[in-house]
Design a protein around this motif. Structure first.
Motif, PDB file in Angstrom:
ATOM      1  N   GLY A  86       0.790  -1.228   0.000  1.00 51.97           N
ATOM      2  CA  GLY A  86       0.000   0.000   0.000  1.00 51.97           C
ATOM      3  C   GLY A  86       0.817   1.269   0.000  1.00 51.97           C
ATOM      4  O   GLY A  86       0.295   2.348   0.286  1.00 51.97           O
ATOM      5  N   LEU A  87       2.117   1.179  -0.323  1.00 49.18           N
ATOM      6  CA  LEU A  87       2.968   2.368  -0.346  1.00 49.18           C
ATOM      7  C   LEU A  87       2.685   3.197  -1.593  1.00 49.18           C
ATOM      8  O   LEU A  87       2.357   2.666  -2.657  1.00 49.18           O
ATOM      9  CB  LEU A  87       4.442   1.975  -0.311  1.00 49.18           C
ATOM     10  N   LEU A  88       2.849   4.500  -1.474  1.00 50.14           N
ATOM     11  CA  LEU A  88       2.635   5.416  -2.583  1.00 50.14           C
ATOM     12  C   LEU A  88       3.782   5.252  -3.588  1.00 50.14           C
ATOM     13  O   LEU A  88       4.957   5.379  -3.223  1.00 50.14           O
ATOM     14  CB  LEU A  88       2.565   6.858  -2.072  1.00 50.14           C
ATOM     15  N   ILE A  89       3.424   4.986  -4.839  1.00 46.02           N
ATOM     16  CA  ILE A  89       4.412   4.801  -5.917  1.00 46.02           C
ATOM     17  C   ILE A  89       4.450   6.062  -6.754  1.00 46.02           C
ATOM     18  O   ILE A  89       3.409   6.662  -7.044  1.00 46.02           O
ATOM     19  CB  ILE A  89       4.022   3.580  -6.796  1.00 46.02           C
ATOM     20  N   ASP A  90       5.628   6.482  -7.158  1.00 49.05           N
ATOM     21  CA  ASP A  90       5.789   7.653  -8.029  1.00 49.05           C
ATOM     22  C   ASP A  90       5.425   7.236  -9.449  1.00 49.05           C
ATOM     23  O   ASP A  90       6.166   6.495 -10.095  1.00 49.05           O
ATOM     24  CB  ASP A  90       7.226   8.168  -7.958  1.00 49.05           C
ATOM     25  N   LEU A 118       8.234   8.717 -12.107  1.00 47.89           N
ATOM     26  CA  LEU A 118       9.618   8.222 -12.057  1.00 47.89           C
ATOM     27  C   LEU A 118       9.719   6.733 -11.754  1.00 47.89           C
ATOM     28  O   LEU A 118      10.770   6.134 -11.930  1.00 47.89           O
ATOM     29  CB  LEU A 118      10.422   8.988 -10.998  1.00 47.89           C
ATOM     30  N   GLY A 119       8.646   6.164 -11.232  1.00 46.15           N
ATOM     31  CA  GLY A 119       8.732   4.806 -10.715  1.00 46.15           C
ATOM     32  C   GLY A 119       9.334   4.853  -9.323  1.00 46.15           C
ATOM     33  O   GLY A 119       9.782   5.896  -8.855  1.00 46.15           O
ATOM     34  N   GLY A 120       9.323   3.748  -8.657  1.00 51.10           N
ATOM     35  CA  GLY A 120       9.875   3.703  -7.314  1.00 51.10           C
ATOM     36  C   GLY A 120       8.884   4.164  -6.268  1.00 51.10           C
ATOM     37  O   GLY A 120       7.766   4.577  -6.559  1.00 51.10           O
ATOM     38  N   VAL A 121       9.316   4.109  -5.023  1.00 52.05           N
ATOM     39  CA  VAL A 121       8.478   4.444  -3.873  1.00 52.05           C
ATOM     40  C   VAL A 121       8.709   5.905  -3.506  1.00 52.05           C
ATOM     41  O   VAL A 121       9.847   6.334  -3.304  1.00 52.05           O
ATOM     42  CB  VAL A 121       8.828   3.536  -2.667  1.00 52.05           C
ATOM     43  N   PHE A 130      12.927  12.755   4.667  1.00 52.82           N
ATOM     44  CA  PHE A 130      13.551  11.878   5.663  1.00 52.82           C
ATOM     45  C   PHE A 130      13.594  10.427   5.187  1.00 52.82           C
ATOM     46  O   PHE A 130      13.937   9.537   5.940  1.00 52.82           O
ATOM     47  CB  PHE A 130      12.812  11.990   6.994  1.00 52.82           C
ATOM     48  N   LEU A 131      13.212  10.218   3.921  1.00 51.44           N
ATOM     49  CA  LEU A 131      13.178   8.913   3.257  1.00 51.44           C
ATOM     50  C   LEU A 131      12.104   7.996   3.833  1.00 51.44           C
ATOM     51  O   LEU A 131      12.142   6.789   3.640  1.00 51.44           O
ATOM     52  CB  LEU A 131      14.565   8.255   3.254  1.00 51.44           C
ATOM     53  N   GLN A 132      11.120   8.586   4.507  1.00 50.34           N
ATOM     54  CA  GLN A 132       9.949   7.843   4.960  1.00 50.34           C
ATOM     55  C   GLN A 132       8.996   7.694   3.785  1.00 50.34           C
ATOM     56  O   GLN A 132       8.806   8.633   3.011  1.00 50.34           O
ATOM     57  CB  GLN A 132       9.204   8.583   6.069  1.00 50.34           C
ATOM     58  N   THR A 133       8.378   6.546   3.690  1.00 48.32           N
ATOM     59  CA  THR A 133       7.381   6.311   2.662  1.00 48.32           C
ATOM     60  C   THR A 133       6.027   6.824   3.158  1.00 48.32           C
ATOM     61  O   THR A 133       5.952   7.440   4.228  1.00 48.32           O
ATOM     62  CB  THR A 133       7.282   4.811   2.339  1.00 48.32           C
ATOM     63  N   SER A 134       4.973   6.526   2.413  1.00 47.30           N
ATOM     64  CA  SER A 134       3.629   6.927   2.832  1.00 47.30           C
ATOM     65  C   SER A 134       3.193   6.206   4.106  1.00 47.30           C
ATOM     66  O   SER A 134       2.254   6.621   4.763  1.00 47.30           O
ATOM     67  CB  SER A 134       2.623   6.699   1.704  1.00 47.30           C
ATOM     68  N   CYS A 135       3.885   5.146   4.464  1.00 47.50           N
ATOM     69  CA  CYS A 135       3.692   4.476   5.755  1.00 47.50           C
ATOM     70  C   CYS A 135       4.838   4.940   6.652  1.00 47.50           C
ATOM     71  O   CYS A 135       6.007   4.656   6.375  1.00 47.50           O
ATOM     72  CB  CYS A 135       3.717   2.955   5.592  1.00 47.50           C
ATOM     73  N   GLN A 136       4.519   5.662   7.696  1.00 45.60           N
ATOM     74  CA  GLN A 136       5.520   6.326   8.530  1.00 45.60           C
ATOM     75  C   GLN A 136       6.627   5.406   9.048  1.00 45.60           C
ATOM     76  O   GLN A 136       7.745   5.846   9.275  1.00 45.60           O
ATOM     77  CB  GLN A 136       4.818   6.997   9.707  1.00 45.60           C
ATOM     78  N   ASP A 137       6.360   4.127   9.206  1.00 47.84           N
ATOM     79  CA  ASP A 137       7.346   3.202   9.757  1.00 47.84           C
ATOM     80  C   ASP A 137       8.166   2.477   8.696  1.00 47.84           C
ATOM     81  O   ASP A 137       8.986   1.623   9.031  1.00 47.84           O
ATOM     82  CB  ASP A 137       6.655   2.165  10.650  1.00 47.84           C
ATOM     83  N   ILE A 138       7.957   2.811   7.433  1.00 51.29           N
ATOM     84  CA  ILE A 138       8.710   2.167   6.351  1.00 51.29           C
ATOM     85  C   ILE A 138       9.535   3.232   5.634  1.00 51.29           C
ATOM     86  O   ILE A 138       9.006   4.261   5.214  1.00 51.29           O
ATOM     87  CB  ILE A 138       7.784   1.437   5.357  1.00 51.29           C
ATOM     88  N   PHE A 139      10.824   2.972   5.495  1.00 52.62           N
ATOM     89  CA  PHE A 139      11.757   3.885   4.853  1.00 52.62           C
ATOM     90  C   PHE A 139      12.271   3.237   3.565  1.00 52.62           C
ATOM     91  O   PHE A 139      12.318   2.016   3.460  1.00 52.62           O
ATOM     92  CB  PHE A 139      12.936   4.173   5.787  1.00 52.62           C
ATOM     93  N   ALA A 140      12.665   4.049   2.604  1.00 51.79           N
ATOM     94  CA  ALA A 140      13.199   3.532   1.344  1.00 51.79           C
ATOM     95  C   ALA A 140      14.557   4.171   1.073  1.00 51.79           C
ATOM     96  O   ALA A 140      14.782   5.343   1.386  1.00 51.79           O
ATOM     97  CB  ALA A 140      12.241   3.825   0.195  1.00 51.79           C
ATOM     98  N   ALA A 141      15.468   3.392   0.493  1.00 50.52           N
ATOM     99  CA  ALA A 141      16.803   3.892   0.149  1.00 50.52           C
ATOM    100  C   ALA A 141      17.264   3.215  -1.134  1.00 50.52           C
ATOM    101  O   ALA A 141      16.859   2.093  -1.438  1.00 50.52           O
ATOM    102  CB  ALA A 141      17.785   3.591   1.282  1.00 50.52           C
TER     103      ALA A 141
END
Length: 191
Positions: free
Chosen positions: A19-23, A26-29, A34-45
């Motif tokens: 359920g993360l927000l996808i760009d 550009l593609g990707g999350v 702060f590199l947090q995704t749309s779910c505050q507890d999930i980060f992407a790098a």
């Protein structure tokens, strides 16, 4: 949780299922600074992260190992509650057919490319310019100059592109200006 993606093709199926927000562009999350995704507890790098770049003024995805590793460190600190925005200017370096190239910044569209030096002699900087702003630079055999420009980009101290083009401001002038900035970074490499 940390999501790290490296490679040429982004597989964001797991992120979509979570359920993360996808760009969509550009593609990707999509992440915040702060590199947090749309779910505050999930980060992407890494390549999967579509993050806001203060320098470009829009989201970008960097397909670069150094940026990905750096984002991993920022993500870890932010997971620990440090809340440090990822603000690094992209930097890439490669050797192709014995030619050392460095690329700084990020440009997907530009009005013009201004060449300082000689492409024939293999010693030049190509400035990618849009609306009189230097978005990126590609250098060959001008490593010291590229590092100065990188530091100026990082400190938001680049002159207007017109000053580079008409030679009223040189890389040496930029280097002198950076040395006056006591609160910013330092150009550590001396030619």
């Amino acid at each position: 949780m940390v999501i790290i993606g490296e490679g040429n093709k982004i597989d964001d199926q797991m992120a979509k299922e979570a359920g993360l927000l996808i760009d969509s562009k550009l593609g990707g999350v999509k992440t915040n600074p702060f590199l947090q995704t749309s779910c505050q507890d999930i980060f992407a790098a890494g390549e999967i992260a579509s993050y806001p770049s203060w320098y470009v003024g829009q989201n970008i995805r960097s397909k670069n190992q150094v940026t990905g590793m750096s984002q991993g460190s920022y993500s870890a600190l932010n997971m620990l509650g440090k809340l440090i925005p990822f603000s690094n200017v992209p930097f890439q370096q490669t050797v192709i057919y014995g030619k050392n190239l460095q690329y700084i910044g990020h440009a997907t569209q530009w009005d013009e490319i201004h060449i300082d030096g000689s492409t024939k002699d293999g010693k030049f900087i190509a400035y990618y310019i849009k609306d009189n702003n230097i978005l990126a630079a590609l250098g060959q055999n001008r490593s010291g100059d590229i590092l100065v420009l990188f530091e100026a980009m990082s400190q938001n101290k680049l002159p207007p592109a017109s000053e580079i083009k008409d030679n009223s401001c040189s890389v040496e002038d930029i280097k002198k200006q950076l040395k006056l900035n006591k609160n910013g970074g330092r150009c550590r490499r001396e030619d």
